[in-house]
Design a protein around this motif. Structure first.
Motif: not given
Lengths: 538, 305
Positions: B138-141, B146-154
């Protein structure tokens, strides 16, 4: 002022109501009219060219004595460009034999249940209707959609009776009466883990010793490491066919589902090898809860290790499509003799497959009633519908015309019972398992010569489920089943591995099932089973 | 009476002109209403809808005895209200903004682009959303997350995000078409008001708040009263297709319509489905009356009836 306006509204309201009741009367009238006027519309005027001269010997009355009639056949299949050509050929045949014509009404699989039930609701004229346990056959019988077939079968369906395994005719019964004729094919299916042969050979996988999902784990790891393009285990949680936890009860005990299975998820189980009094267990039973928890925990760990596709909760892509792309190396599948070749043919013959059966095939009501034709109560001539069905079960020419099309146009004959389909010929409906007698179908490339004898053997040797023939009548627990369906669909994805804390969610689901009334349904199911056993002395 | 008849005769051609609209209304909206009795019957195929047995309120039981009734009612009503308010504010804002654009050509272009999503089927929209939210590709993940350095969101199993996602999708799809009515209403305002305001030295903001908005108030009120009737209905496509019918999301996506669909799609019981629809309609009707009554209390001239 206010009071005045209110008063003025009263006549207006009265007018609305008067108008309303007038319309109601109109609607009522037209409804009755319809009921009265539709029969003449379909009984066509007697045609002068009523019968061809040839009095072919047939099991039924001579054609000259029969008024012309059009038998509509509603079946599960994708409409084909050449349907009309095949229909014309079928008409030539039936005209001569029983002075009938047929009208082919194929309906694509995704629409089939909705469209046919709509037709039943509106009382549309239909004669032969494809139906099955998984298409709400028993529900539709209890709503009166189909006519009883015992007498018709005795009178006009002798050929069907001679050829069908008698076990078949025990299944589609409600309160002892027959309501559908099963298609003659394999009567049951086992369940198997089916592998791509080249992968099995490459990694030397001992498939005969892999009997549960847990046994698969080390091989998933190997395939994941060695075959980057392949999904180690694919789950399509978004598809309507996903019932969750395929085979978990079967591989962890002798449990088989019985009774209502909302959204294809078994709710009640029976140990078919146990000798006790056929006591049903629900998914709230501690033993079953334990099985469920082990299974969801295992799937979650697969998911976390990346063995299961990341979109498992929502994916709707079919396994077949992924097989064609070479992304599948193992899958849980139904099994019968010749299943591996069938799978190869269904996926563009790209790979060979091998199976290991992990669930013994036994004949349950639902499996034996898995593909059938019923005669609609809206049929104007059920006798003739049964005659047509009888030909589809006994005459190799007619059944092959129906499923394979016209010789030299849609297929080439390459042996006595063997054909080669013509590519892109305009007729390839894929209805072998849908109509008539599949054992009379010509063999296609890749199918072994002894396919049908091996099926007959399989049918004769198949073990019967102790409650074979039992059908649950859900009329008294409709509200409970509706609510259970809603609960089950909400929690279905805990079996995909894609959700966190599945064990906790399972407890949550079971609590909700309890308040939805699962215990009442269980009591009703047990009561009906006990009554059925007393009646049938089993 | 005599006088009324004269009046009627005088305007007979005008009266005649409403006949086609009335006919459509009767055929589409009033005739099917006689089906309500189906909600009180246990329909079977043999007896048909006329002779099937009456069962009183049995068909309603499944809705009210289910533990989910509170959840689905809350979701349905609160989403409807939120959508109503958000879409109203955005529609009016867009209408005002478009009205201020000098170039007619640009105004028309913006308007067309804003309306476009309205014509997309929800199934198509659901896949557009899927393109953004797919956990793997997905585009957001791949961008923001990614830019925010977060883990991918389900996305499809996390309830927290969905009230916002659904509101955004609803607004994106509905605001353009909603603005059309207000644009028309604004176009009907006499330009002399604005000329007078300009002479008095009123700024653009003052013009908007003191001329544009007060003038289109009656339209806003009428649209709101009419929308109140649909508060117990939900856009099935939005709540079923867009979250990909994902079970873990039901706590925030399950509405009356999706619940009824899920619960009844296997049973094929038209009595029970009719019962659910009847409940929605009756509650919606009551809400329209209630809203109208409150509008009437505040300002009698603005009430619909």
């Amino acid at each position: 002022m206010d009071i005045k306006t209110k008063k003025r509204h009263i006549p207006a309201l009265a007018l609305v109501f008067a108008f309303a009741s007038m319309l109601q009367a109109c609607a009522g009238g037209s409804g009755d009219d319809k009921g009265a006027s539709s029969p003449p519309a379909s009984s066509a005027a007697p045609s002068s060219a009523s019968a061809s001269a040839s009095a072919a010997p047939s099991e039924s009355a001579a054609p000259s004595e029969l008024a012309p009639y059009e038998v509509s056949i509603v079946y599960f299949g994708k409409p084909q460009p050449d349907d009309a050509l095949v229909e014309a050929k079928l008409n030539e045949f039936f005209k001569e034999k029983i002075n009938a014509t047929v009208k082919l009404q194929p309906i694509a699989s995704s629409d089939y249940k909705n469209r046919t039930e709509l037709m039943m609701n509106t009382g549309e004229k239909m004669d032969l209707v494809f139906t099955a346990s998984w298409l709400n056959f028993f529900g539709n019988v209890s709503k009166g959609a189909f006519v009883e077939l015992d007498d018709l079968l005795a009178k006009y369906g002798q050929g069907i009776k001679d050829r069908l395994n008698p076990l078949y005719l025990e299944a589609p019964r409600m309160k002892g009466k027959l309501y559908a004729i099963p298609t003659n094919k394999e009567i049951t299916q086992g369940k198997a883990l089916t592998y791509r042969k080249d992968i099995v050979d490459k990694y030397q996988i001992p498939i005969d010793s892999i009997n549960t999902m847990a046994d698969l784990e080390p091989w998933m790891a190997k395939v994941k490491a060695g075959e980057p393009g392949i999904i180690p285990y694919y789950v399509a949680g978004g598809s309507g066919n996903f019932g969750g936890g395929f085979m978990m009860y079967e591989t962890r005990g002798n449990y088989r589902p019985i009774g209502p299975a909302p959204a294809k998820t078994p709710m009640f189980l029976l140990d078919y090898k146990s000798s006790d009094e056929m006591k049903v267990k629900s998914v709230l039973d501690p033993e079953i809860v334990d099985i469920n928890k082990q299974e969801v925990g295992l799937f979650r760990s697969f998911y976390e290790k990346g063995y299961i596709n990341a979109d498992a909760a929502t994916s709707t892509t079919t396994v077949n499509d992924l097989q064609k792309e070479g992304k599948i190396w193992v899958q849980a599948a139904t099994w019968k003799p010749g299943a591996d070749i069938e799978m190869k043919l269904a996926t563009d013959s790209k790979y060979d497959y091998v199976s290991h059966v992990v669930e013994e095939p036994i004949v349950t009501t639902d499996l034996a009633a898995g593909s059938m034709f019923a005669i609609s109560r809206t049929s104007k001539d059920p006798d003739r519908a049964m005659m047509v069905l009888n030909y589809l079960h006994t005459d190799p020419y007619v059944i092959n015309l129906f499923v394979n099309g016209i010789e030299d146009k849609h297929y080439k004959k390459v042996g006595e019972n063997r054909i080669e389909p013509v590519a892109d010929s305009g007729y390839n409906p894929g209805t072998s398992w849908v109509v008539g007698n599949q054992l009379l179908n010509y063999l296609k490339p890749g199918q072994p010569d002894d396919l049908y004898t091996s099926w007959e053997k399989f049918n004769n040797e198949a073990k019967r489920f102790p409650l074979m023939g039992f059908v649950f009548d859900e009329a008294n627990v409709k509200n409970e089943i509706t609510q259970m369906t809603a609960v089950v669909t909400e929690y279905q994805s805990i079996f995909t591995g894609a959700v966190k804390n599945p064990e906790k969610l399972l407890d949550e689901r079971n609590a909700k099932l309890k308040s939805a009334g699962i215990e009442k349904v269980q009591a009703e199911l047990q009561k009906q089973i006990d009554a059925w056993r007393a009646e049938n002395k089993k | 009476m005599q006088a009324r008849w004269k009046l009627f005769w005088k305007y007979r051609y005008l009266t005649l002109m409403i006949v086609p609209a009335l006919a459509v209304l009767v055929l589409n909206n009033y005739l099917p209403m006689f089906g309500v009795f189906i909600a009180f019957k246990n329909i079977n195929y043999i007896d048909g809808i006329w002779r099937s047995p009456w069962v009183g309120f049995d068909n309603f039981e499944f809705l009210f005895t289910s533990g989910s009734i509170w959840r689905i009612a809350r979701n349905t009503v609160s989403y409807s209200l939120v959508f109503m308010i958000v879409n109203l504010l955005l529609s009016v804002a867009i209408a005002v903004a478009i009205n201020e654009i000098r170039s007619r050509w640009l105004a028309k272009t913006y308007q067309t682009f804003l309306i476009m999503p309205y014509f997309l089927s929800m199934v198509v929209v659901s896949y557009l959303v899927y393109g953004f939210l797919n956990p793997e590709k997905g585009f957001l993940n791949h961008t923001v997350v990614e830019w925010l350095g977060m883990e991918r969101v389900f996305w499809y199993s996390e309830t927290a995000y969905w009230p916002y996602i659904l509101t955004i999708v609803s607004a994106w799809k509905g605001v353009g078409i909603g603005a059309v009515i207000y644009i028309a209403a604004i176009a009907g305002i006499d330009p002399e008001y604005y000329e007078a305001a300009v002479i008095d030295g009123a700024s653009k903001w003052r013009q908007i708040f003191h001329i544009t908005l007060p003038t289109i108030r009656p339209v806003i009120i009428i649209i709101t009263i009419l929308n109140m009737g649909h508060v117990f209905n939900s856009d099935f496509g939005l709540f079923y297709q867009v979250p990909m019918n994902s079970g873990p999301l039901y706590p925030v996506t399950d509405t009356v319509d999706t619940y009824v669909y899920r619960a009844l799609k296997e049973l094929n019981d038209i009595g029970m489905s009719s019962a659910a629809a009847l409940v929605q309609s009756v509650l919606g009707f009551a809400l329209v009356l209630l809203t109208n009554a409150s509008v009437r209390k505040i300002d009698k001239d603005q009430a619909l009836f």
